[in-house]
Design a protein around this motif. Structure first.
Motif, PDB file in Angstrom:
ATOM      1  N   ARG A 100      29.311 -57.515  -7.913  1.00  0.00           N
ATOM      2  CA  ARG A 100      29.243 -58.362  -9.458  1.00  0.00           C
ATOM      3  C   ARG A 100      27.828 -58.548  -9.839  1.00  0.00           C
ATOM      4  NH1 ARG A 100      32.221 -62.345  -8.242  1.00  0.00           N
ATOM      5  NH2 ARG A 100      30.463 -63.755  -7.602  1.00  0.00           N
ATOM      6  N   LEU A 101      26.930 -58.756  -8.815  1.00  0.00           N
ATOM      7  CA  LEU A 101      25.632 -58.746  -9.299  1.00  0.00           C
ATOM      8  C   LEU A 101      25.076 -57.265  -9.564  1.00  0.00           C
ATOM      9  CD1 LEU A 101      24.326 -61.627  -6.448  1.00  0.00           C
ATOM     10  CD2 LEU A 101      24.454 -61.636  -9.040  1.00  0.00           C
ATOM     11  N   GLY A 102      25.459 -56.456  -8.585  1.00  0.00           N
ATOM     12  CA  GLY A 102      24.820 -54.840  -8.854  1.00  0.00           C
ATOM     13  C   GLY A 102      25.213 -54.484 -10.238  1.00  0.00           C
ATOM     14  N   GLN A 103      26.431 -54.801 -10.861  1.00  0.00           N
ATOM     15  CA  GLN A 103      26.707 -54.476 -12.105  1.00  0.00           C
ATOM     16  C   GLN A 103      25.752 -54.882 -13.095  1.00  0.00           C
ATOM     17  OE1 GLN A 103      28.941 -51.848 -12.985  1.00  0.00           O
ATOM     18  NE2 GLN A 103      28.757 -51.496 -10.905  1.00  0.00           N
ATOM     19  N   GLN A 104      25.107 -55.923 -12.916  1.00  0.00           N
ATOM     20  CA  GLN A 104      24.020 -56.548 -13.680  1.00  0.00           C
ATOM     21  C   GLN A 104      22.685 -55.861 -13.304  1.00  0.00           C
ATOM     22  OE1 GLN A 104      24.411 -60.851 -13.622  1.00  0.00           O
ATOM     23  NE2 GLN A 104      26.427 -60.645 -12.661  1.00  0.00           N
ATOM     24  N   GLY A 105      22.622 -54.806 -12.409  1.00  0.00           N
ATOM     25  CA  GLY A 105      21.308 -54.131 -12.248  1.00  0.00           C
ATOM     26  C   GLY A 105      20.548 -54.455 -11.040  1.00  0.00           C
ATOM     27  N   TYR A 106      21.129 -55.587 -10.446  1.00  0.00           N
ATOM     28  CA  TYR A 106      20.545 -55.992  -8.881  1.00  0.00           C
ATOM     29  C   TYR A 106      20.972 -55.162  -7.998  1.00  0.00           C
ATOM     30  CZ  TYR A 106      19.379 -60.618 -11.110  1.00  0.00           C
ATOM     31  OH  TYR A 106      18.923 -61.766 -11.862  1.00  0.00           O
ATOM     32  N   CYS A 107      19.881 -54.250  -7.633  1.00  0.00           N
ATOM     33  CA  CYS A 107      20.176 -52.885  -6.610  1.00  0.00           C
ATOM     34  C   CYS A 107      19.299 -53.072  -5.477  1.00  0.00           C
ATOM     35  CB  CYS A 107      20.043 -51.759  -7.397  1.00  0.00           C
ATOM     36  SG  CYS A 107      21.201 -51.334  -9.022  1.00  0.00           S
ATOM     37  N   ALA A 108      18.174 -53.732  -5.445  1.00  0.00           N
ATOM     38  CA  ALA A 108      17.389 -53.518  -4.255  1.00  0.00           C
ATOM     39  C   ALA A 108      17.403 -54.791  -3.449  1.00  0.00           C
ATOM     40  CB  ALA A 108      15.802 -53.604  -4.986  1.00  0.00           C
ATOM     41  N   ALA A 109      17.819 -54.350  -2.134  1.00  0.00           N
ATOM     42  CA  ALA A 109      18.174 -55.295  -1.222  1.00  0.00           C
ATOM     43  C   ALA A 109      16.995 -56.089  -0.356  1.00  0.00           C
ATOM     44  CB  ALA A 109      19.127 -54.886  -0.221  1.00  0.00           C
ATOM     45  N   THR A 110      16.615 -57.081  -0.088  1.00  0.00           N
ATOM     46  CA  THR A 110      15.632 -57.689   0.691  1.00  0.00           C
ATOM     47  C   THR A 110      16.227 -58.876   1.760  1.00  0.00           C
ATOM     48  OG1 THR A 110      13.995 -57.063  -0.888  1.00  0.00           O
ATOM     49  CG2 THR A 110      13.506 -58.456   0.728  1.00  0.00           C
ATOM     50  N   MET A 111      15.921 -58.682   2.805  1.00  0.00           N
ATOM     51  CA  MET A 111      16.388 -59.648   3.836  1.00  0.00           C
ATOM     52  C   MET A 111      15.119 -60.827   3.963  1.00  0.00           C
ATOM     53  SD  MET A 111      19.546 -59.382   4.682  1.00  0.00           S
ATOM     54  CE  MET A 111      19.422 -60.727   5.943  1.00  0.00           C
ATOM     55  N   VAL A 112      15.418 -61.943   3.505  1.00  0.00           N
ATOM     56  CA  VAL A 112      14.438 -63.056   3.787  1.00  0.00           C
ATOM     57  C   VAL A 112      14.779 -63.932   4.847  1.00  0.00           C
ATOM     58  CG1 VAL A 112      13.826 -62.646   1.109  1.00  0.00           C
ATOM     59  CG2 VAL A 112      15.746 -64.648   1.993  1.00  0.00           C
ATOM     60  N   ALA A 165      24.362 -37.356  -0.851  1.00  0.00           N
ATOM     61  CA  ALA A 165      24.886 -36.162  -1.904  1.00  0.00           C
ATOM     62  C   ALA A 165      25.835 -36.841  -2.659  1.00  0.00           C
ATOM     63  CB  ALA A 165      25.607 -35.055  -1.006  1.00  0.00           C
ATOM     64  N   SER A 166      26.577 -38.000  -2.686  1.00  0.00           N
ATOM     65  CA  SER A 166      27.196 -38.751  -3.599  1.00  0.00           C
ATOM     66  C   SER A 166      26.344 -39.802  -4.260  1.00  0.00           C
ATOM     67  CB  SER A 166      28.699 -39.000  -2.833  1.00  0.00           C
ATOM     68  OG  SER A 166      28.493 -39.931  -1.878  1.00  0.00           O
ATOM     69  N   GLY A 167      25.168 -39.891  -3.932  1.00  0.00           N
ATOM     70  CA  GLY A 167      24.427 -41.024  -4.536  1.00  0.00           C
ATOM     71  C   GLY A 167      24.215 -42.215  -3.714  1.00  0.00           C
ATOM     72  N   LYS A 168      24.919 -42.277  -2.503  1.00  0.00           N
ATOM     73  CA  LYS A 168      24.821 -43.652  -1.776  1.00  0.00           C
ATOM     74  C   LYS A 168      23.608 -43.355  -0.969  1.00  0.00           C
ATOM     75  CE  LYS A 168      29.971 -43.389  -1.366  1.00  0.00           C
ATOM     76  NZ  LYS A 168      31.127 -43.464  -0.459  1.00  0.00           N
ATOM     77  N   LYS A 169      22.797 -44.722  -0.956  1.00  0.00           N
ATOM     78  CA  LYS A 169      21.747 -44.932  -0.039  1.00  0.00           C
ATOM     79  C   LYS A 169      21.743 -46.125   0.529  1.00  0.00           C
ATOM     80  CE  LYS A 169      16.697 -44.332  -0.589  1.00  0.00           C
ATOM     81  NZ  LYS A 169      15.539 -44.043  -1.690  1.00  0.00           N
ATOM     82  N   TYR A 170      21.239 -45.994   2.033  1.00  0.00           N
ATOM     83  CA  TYR A 170      21.118 -47.008   2.783  1.00  0.00           C
ATOM     84  C   TYR A 170      20.292 -48.119   2.256  1.00  0.00           C
ATOM     85  CZ  TYR A 170      20.170 -49.871   6.972  1.00  0.00           C
ATOM     86  OH  TYR A 170      20.086 -50.662   8.052  1.00  0.00           O
ATOM     87  N   ALA A 171      20.936 -49.424   2.133  1.00  0.00           N
ATOM     88  CA  ALA A 171      19.907 -50.568   1.511  1.00  0.00           C
ATOM     89  C   ALA A 171      19.126 -51.196   2.617  1.00  0.00           C
ATOM     90  CB  ALA A 171      20.997 -51.403   0.793  1.00  0.00           C
ATOM     91  N   GLY A 172      18.970 -50.913   3.717  1.00  0.00           N
ATOM     92  CA  GLY A 172      18.023 -51.357   4.561  1.00  0.00           C
ATOM     93  C   GLY A 172      18.571 -52.357   5.484  1.00  0.00           C
ATOM     94  N   THR A 173      19.940 -52.731   5.208  1.00  0.00           N
ATOM     95  CA  THR A 173      20.370 -53.937   6.015  1.00  0.00           C
ATOM     96  C   THR A 173      21.867 -53.533   6.460  1.00  0.00           C
ATOM     97  OG1 THR A 173      20.495 -56.237   6.271  1.00  0.00           O
ATOM     98  CG2 THR A 173      21.075 -55.094   4.299  1.00  0.00           C
TER      99      THR A 173
END
Length: 355
Positions: free
Chosen positions: A208-220, A264-272
């Motif tokens: 739901r957040l991703g569809q609002q443009g929240y794409c970059a993941a950070t662990m805090v 190749a299908s646009g999927k990228k590891y988000a780092g977590t």
């Protein structure tokens, strides 16, 4: 003929990776968990996977079957600093000087300088970026939601993880591209699931957040060792991202193969990711508003220079520039049988925080 030496443990075993895709910005995808080393993969340079060919020729009408175009990458260039990067004041003076205008800190390399160890920063320039403004925040505060929000509201995001002491305090660097009118917003996405029963509700929330443009993941840091997930977005943004958990390999060679196949299908590891029922699951993200693809490959470091010398550091930067000219940037280093490798990642047809 000079002996070809592999980069020494003092250089690479202690190499401090400080990519701009680290904590607060998203970017190139953070580094993946340190896993047992695997036999090195092929060191073939980056190239997009060929599109599958049609069994029959398609129509020639450009509106219904447009001609293929080259996939676009962003070139990178790298410079080796001359200041002692372990001296925080000297490093910041160099970073903010005119020679490094348009550059970000990428990593630091320790050198053998008798009788002590010094460091040299490696700076990265992306495309034709003209200039950045830089500021520092104590590392204990940098990865908090409040800090990310306040810095992002002024157009700053993390460009270097803690790497040096300043009066006994580790510092994190935030940088702002003065040529872009972009701000960054961050939101608490909650804790990663620890049980399979929690996965569906977690993915529903982050998508739901991703569809609002929240794409970059950070662990805090959080109230326990697991921490919490924060998602970031550019403002303004056209990104529309989706997340999913996918099984993760336990070898570097496997990660490279899986990362390229999924990329190749646009999927990228988000780092977590998460470990559930004994299975390692990586969180992958895709920007559905773009047709981006991603590639990973590994290159071995070799040099004829003395281990730990400035000449060997220069040879390393030559490798970075060779790959950077092709649109690749360093992602993760690893060792196998006393040989040292860098995993590079390449983004094609990509704009925004995932690139």
């Amino acid at each position: 003929m000079k002996e070809v030496r592999r980069l020494s443990p003092i250089m690479l075993g202690a190499l401090v990776m400080l990519t701009a895709c680290g904590g607060g910005g998203g970017g190139g995808g953070g580094g993946f968990p340190m896993l047992p080393a695997a036999p090195p993969p092929s060191a073939a340079g980056p190239a997009p996977a060929p599109a599958p060919s049609d069994p029959e020729p398609g129509p020639t009408d450009p509106e219904t079957n447009p001609p293929e175009r080259p996939m676009v990458t962003t070139p990178y260039s790298f410079k080796l600093g001359s200041a002692n990067a372990l001296d925080f004041s000297a490093f910041m003076t160099e970073l903010q000087g005119s020679e490094m205008a348009g550059h970000l800190l990428d990593l630091t390399i320790p050198l053998r300088v008798s009788p002590t160890i010094e460091g040299r920063a490696v700076y990265r320039r992306q495309g034709t970026t003209a200039a950045y403004l830089h500021r520092t925040v104590p590392a204990t505060e940098a990865l908090s939601l409040a800090s990310l929000q306040s810095q992002g509201a002024e157009g700053y995001r993390i460009s270097g993880n803690p790497f040096a002491l300043d009066a006994g305090t580790y510092k994190t660097i935030f940088s702002k591209d003065v040529g872009q009118d972009v701000r960054y917003e961050y939101i608490d996405a909650g804790k990663l699931p620890r049980e399979r029963a929690e996965m569906a509700s977690f993915l529903e929330s982050v998508n739901r957040l991703g569809q609002q443009g929240y794409c970059a993941a950070t662990m805090v840091p959080g109230s326990d060792v697991w921490g919490a997930l924060v998602l970031g977005r550019e403002k303004p943004t056209t990104a529309r991202c989706s997340f999913e958990f996918l099984p993760m390999t336990t070898t570097y060679a496997g990660f490279i193969a899986e990362g390229t196949e999924r990329g190749a299908s646009g999927k990228k590891y988000a780092g977590t990711g998460a470990g559930i029922d004994g299975i390692s699951l990586g969180l992958f993200v895709r920007d559905d508003s773009q047709k981006s693809t991603f590639k990973y490959y590994a290159t071995e470091y070799t040099s004829t220079a003395e281990p730990g010398s400035i000449e060997q550091a220069s040879d390393f930067v030559k490798i970075l520039n060779r790959e950077g000219a092709l649109g690749s940037r360093p992602f993760q280093q690893y060792q196998e049988n006393n040989r040292y490798y860098m995993i590079f990642t390449t983004s094609y047809d990509c704009k925004g925080l995932l690139c």
